[in-house]
Design a protein around this motif. Structure first.
Motif, PDB file in Angstrom:
ATOM      1  N   ASN A  11       6.726  15.700  53.905  1.00  0.00           N
ATOM      2  CA  ASN A  11       5.908  16.890  53.682  1.00  0.00           C
ATOM      3  C   ASN A  11       6.369  18.027  54.590  1.00  0.00           C
ATOM      4  N   MET A  12       5.892  19.226  54.317  1.00  0.00           N
ATOM      5  CA  MET A  12       6.402  20.403  55.021  1.00  0.00           C
ATOM      6  C   MET A  12       6.024  20.396  56.500  1.00  0.00           C
ATOM      7  N   LYS A  13       4.860  19.812  56.833  1.00  0.00           N
ATOM      8  CA  LYS A  13       4.453  19.756  58.244  1.00  0.00           C
ATOM      9  C   LYS A  13       5.437  18.912  59.055  1.00  0.00           C
ATOM     10  N   LYS A  14       5.812  17.748  58.504  1.00  0.00           N
ATOM     11  CA  LYS A  14       6.764  16.874  59.197  1.00  0.00           C
ATOM     12  C   LYS A  14       8.153  17.514  59.236  1.00  0.00           C
ATOM     13  N   PHE A  15       8.509  18.206  58.162  1.00  0.00           N
ATOM     14  CA  PHE A  15       9.811  18.880  58.120  1.00  0.00           C
ATOM     15  C   PHE A  15       9.911  19.917  59.242  1.00  0.00           C
ATOM     16  N   ARG A  16       8.860  20.717  59.411  1.00  0.00           N
ATOM     17  CA  ARG A  16       8.857  21.703  60.491  1.00  0.00           C
ATOM     18  C   ARG A  16       9.045  21.036  61.851  1.00  0.00           C
ATOM     19  N   LYS A  17       8.280  19.956  62.065  1.00  0.00           N
ATOM     20  CA  LYS A  17       8.367  19.252  63.354  1.00  0.00           C
ATOM     21  C   LYS A  17       9.778  18.733  63.594  1.00  0.00           C
ATOM     22  N   MET A  18      10.392  18.191  62.538  1.00  0.00           N
ATOM     23  CA  MET A  18      11.751  17.656  62.664  1.00  0.00           C
ATOM     24  C   MET A  18      12.742  18.769  63.008  1.00  0.00           C
TER      25      MET A  18
END
Length: 582
Positions: free
Chosen positions: A523-530
């Protein structure tokens, strides 16, 4: 090092420069920006080989200046079986071999003087480019770019992005006085983009880099050259400061332009009245008043603000799925998909995309993304199932795969089913193409213009699923923003390969990431964190998003001539930028 004064140049169908001037001094890292098709690559060609071009004006280059070049479209020579180390060190190795050969000849030759002279010349050249340390220097640069693992690989095994970086390293190690790079960031994954940033910032020599990449622009340059609408302005300082200055000038310029327009209109009405009076009354004083007022009007017209850096054309990209399928329907299903070349790239990968999903496919260079996208488009692989109601359109990073470069723009769109010249001209003008270049060969267009043509073809197809392979590559910032809006408003499915983190965050619903030879959904939240954890300073992306949002609001306020709001927003933008510098 380079001085250009009042340089003008035209193609048969297009004027490119109108008396442009700039200087490039030793040690400067200069970003060269401007909209697609404005003539950046052509100006680079003129600098590198001025004898080929008939231009007006003055071009002065230090006669001893050695220029290195990194191409926009690098081609790997498939006939040469070189390792990465051999490719980077080619010039050093050739000189080393020449020196060893001359030493061997001197052992048995009677003509020692000639051989000694050749030996000394080769030795001087070798020393001048740092030959004694070339092996350790190659190791250092590969380490800096996190590419040590590639050292003993064959060049033919590299991905396009990896080869771009290797080309940059090679040019830097050859120590030219000036290195020119034409969009070196295109097709680089997140990790390699950071590697390019490190290489640029560590280079002690002079650089002239054509780029539209905001991450590089924000981090790598101390001079900006901006080419737009046949004119050029230069700015000594960072891109962030330049962009702020440009927005400030837009606000001031457009406010002044409206005031000028109002004054010109008032003066025109007054001149009309004075002409009527002078017609009915042959009074000499009235005639002199009219003449003075006409001269004043001429001065106003001459002073009228013309903003080549304000009136930047933004294409109108429209993406519409003519035949929509049910929102919950599966548009694409991939089951146990595998692909390998010399090694396995993907093994038993699974995912599905619904009819309105917008999905980014990401992964390191060389992990099989483009191969997968092509196989989906060809739709003849047993692991790939496409809904029977889906009509796909494909955007290729290899532009000649979609565009026939030997055709004119007119011929390309007649082939699509457009009926008349006027229909094509009207349609293509939305994508920034003026009528006079419709008969131009597609092969002569810039990389950005070719990609806009691809988008125009996709738009005309009215497809309900888009397969996009690096669609923002070569596009200027304004075209990227237009594409971003078009994808947000699109009512079909999108599967997009991209390394443009801004674009992914702004447009996509979720990400499919290739890792360890498989694909997993993120998801986009995890993508940002990565992205934060692996590639960027803390909060960098968030701040950039805020900046972009405020810049867009300023542009919108200016369109409505709401200068008070634009000024308030400008102050907010300054506050955001100050949080970066502190």
């Amino acid at each position: 090092m380079i001085t250009i004064e009042d340089l003008s140049y035209s193609f048969p169908q297009k004027d490119l420069y109108n008396k442009i001037s700039f200087t490039l001094e030793d040690g400067q890292h200069c970003a060269f920006i401007g909209s697609s098709g404005s003539g950046k690559s052509t100006l680079v060609d003129i600098i590198m080989d001025p004898e080929r071009y008939l231009f007006d004006g003055i071009l002065k280059i230090d006669p001893n200046c050695r220029i290195g070049y990194v191409s926009q479209f690098p081609q790997i020579d498939k006939t040469k079986e070189n390792t990465v180390f051999q490719y980077i060190g080619e010039e050093f190795i050739e000189l080393q071999n020449e020196i060893e050969s001359l030493c061997a000849q001197m052992e048995s030759s009677e003509d020692m003087d000639a051989l000694l002279e050749q030996y000394q010349q080769a030795l001087d050249t070798f020393d001048a480019i740092g030959g004694s340390d070339f092996e350790s220097n190659i190791d250092k640069q590969l380490y800096l770019a996190n590419l040590t693992k590639l050292k003993n690989l064959m060049v033919t095994e590299l991905s396009g992005g990896e080869f771009k970086l290797i080309q940059v390293i090679k040019e830097m190690l050859n120590s030219p006085d000036l290195i020119i790079m034409d969009e070196p960031d295109v097709f680089l994954d997140f990790e390699n983009l950071n590697a390019l940033k490190s290489l640029i910032n560590s280079h002690k020599g002079t650089l002239l880099v054509i780029t539209h990449n905001r991450y590089l622009l924000n981090h790598c340059f101390n001079k900006i050259i901006h080419l737009e609408n046949m004119e050029l302005q230069e700015f000594d300082g960072s891109y962030i400061d330049y962009n702020l200055s440009l927005l400030q000038s837009k606000i001031d310029t457009q406010e002044q332009a409206i005031a000028d327009d109002e004054e010109i209109l008032r003066n025109e009405l007054l001149i009309d009245k004075l002409r009527d009076i002078a017609t009915d009354n042959a009074d000499a004083a009235k005639g002199r008043t009219l003449k003075a007022r006409v001269k004043f009007q001429e001065r106003l017209e001459a002073r009228r603000i013309k903003g080549p850096f304000v009136d930047i054309k933004q294409p109108k990209i429209r993406l519409i799925a003519e035949h929509e399928i049910s929102e919950e329907a599966t548009a694409l299903s991939v089951t146990d998909y595998s692909v390998s070349f010399n090694e396995i790239l993907l093994e038993d990968a699974n995912f599905e995309i619904k009819s309105t999903d917008k999905v980014a496919l990401i992964g390191s260079n060389g992990t099989g993304k483009t191969t997968l996208l092509r196989e989906i488009f060809n739709n003849n692989h047993p692991s790939i199932e496409v809904n029977k109601d889906v009509n796909m359109a494909y955007f290729s990073q290899n532009q000649d795969e979609i565009l026939n470069e030997s055709r004119t723009i007119l011929e390309e769109f007649y082939e699509l089913g457009f009926k008349t010249y006027q229909e094509i001209s009207s349609y293509i003008s939305d994508y920034g193409f003026d009528e006079e270049i419709l008969s131009q060969k597609i092969g002569s267009l810039s990389g950005g213009e070719k990609n806009l043509l691809q988008l125009a073809k996709i738009s005309a197809s009215n497809a309900n699923m888009l397969l996009l392979d690096e669609p923002t590559s070569h596009l200027d910032t304004y075209s990227q923003i237009a594409l971003e809006k078009a994808i947000k408003n699109y009512n079909g499915a999108v599967l997009m390969i991209s390394h443009d983190f801004y674009f992914i965050v702004n447009c996509m619903d979720f990400v499919l990431i290739i890792e360890d030879k498989t694909i997993r959904k993120m998801n986009m939240k995890k993508f940002r964190k990565m992205i934060y954890a692996k590639h960027f300073d803390k909060d960098y992306l968030e701040i950039e998003q805020k900046k972009k949002s405020v810049e867009t609001q300023i542009e919108s306020a200016l369109k409505d001539s709401n200068f008070e709001l634009a000024k308030v927003l400008f102050e907010e933008l300054e506050r955001i930028i100050n949080t970066i510098s502190h």
